[in-house]
Design an enzyme around this catalytic site. Sequence first.
Site, short mmCIF file in Angstrom:
data_model
loop_
_atom_site.label_atom_id
_atom_site.label_comp_id
_atom_site.label_asym_id
_atom_site.label_seq_id
_atom_site.Cartn_x
_atom_site.Cartn_y
_atom_site.Cartn_z
CE LYS A 109 10.98 23.40 34.19
NZ LYS A 109 12.08 23.23 35.17
NE ARG A 110 4.29 31.27 38.85
CZ ARG A 110 5.34 31.98 39.28
NH1 ARG A 110 6.50 31.36 39.51
NH2 ARG A 110 5.25 33.27 39.50
CG LEU A 111 6.13 22.76 35.40
CD1 LEU A 111 7.12 21.92 34.61
CD2 LEU A 111 4.71 22.57 34.86
#
Length: 216
Positions: free
Chosen positions: A194-196
């Site tokens: 999630k690009r986290l």
Amino acid sequence: MDDLREHISKLRSEFSKMKLDESMADSDPVNQFAAWLRAAMEARANEPNAMVVSTVGADNRPSARVMLLRSFDHEGFIFYTNYNSRKGKEIAVNPHCALTFFWPEVERQVRIEGKLSLLQPAVSDLYFMSRPAESRLGAWASPQSEVIGNRRILDDYFEKVKNNFAGKEILRPEWWGGYVLNPDRFEFWQGREKRLHDRLVYIKHANGWSIQRLAP
């Protein structure tokens, strides 16, 4: 070109192999770097010691290039180059530097910032003599970063240097040698879903290192 731009805009990679949290991180960033470098080598990363070396000159313009890390320990991170190159001239007026390592095989990036200083000549001599003969000749032959008219000029000068050193020991030229970066900041980046992404930054203080988490 339009097709290429459209293709680039749609490129996506999901990162989900590993995570990084404070409980997993070594309290010493050099040890943490060593562990990650070893993992990249075990994952058969291409040129795991390749790094982007970023410098800024008197004109305040940043410049960057890929180089090879040749040694590191708690005293610093070492690379070698021509002191008269663009990077060498920039370092002479601004010794602050950043190193960036990226290992896509393990979805990791490390950024290291600090101040550069020249290695002792004896250390540069020792490394230079460990290089293959043609690499040593190349250091003598290349006026690094200077404009040359064509490739033939470089090849011809290499042959001239080679002939000049025939039967002689190829010692280190005075304009070529090593730099050591004494780090004061590390950032370890681990790709996450999630690009986290996980980002841990180490900041050097008089009594050691602090660790903070950064938002991705």
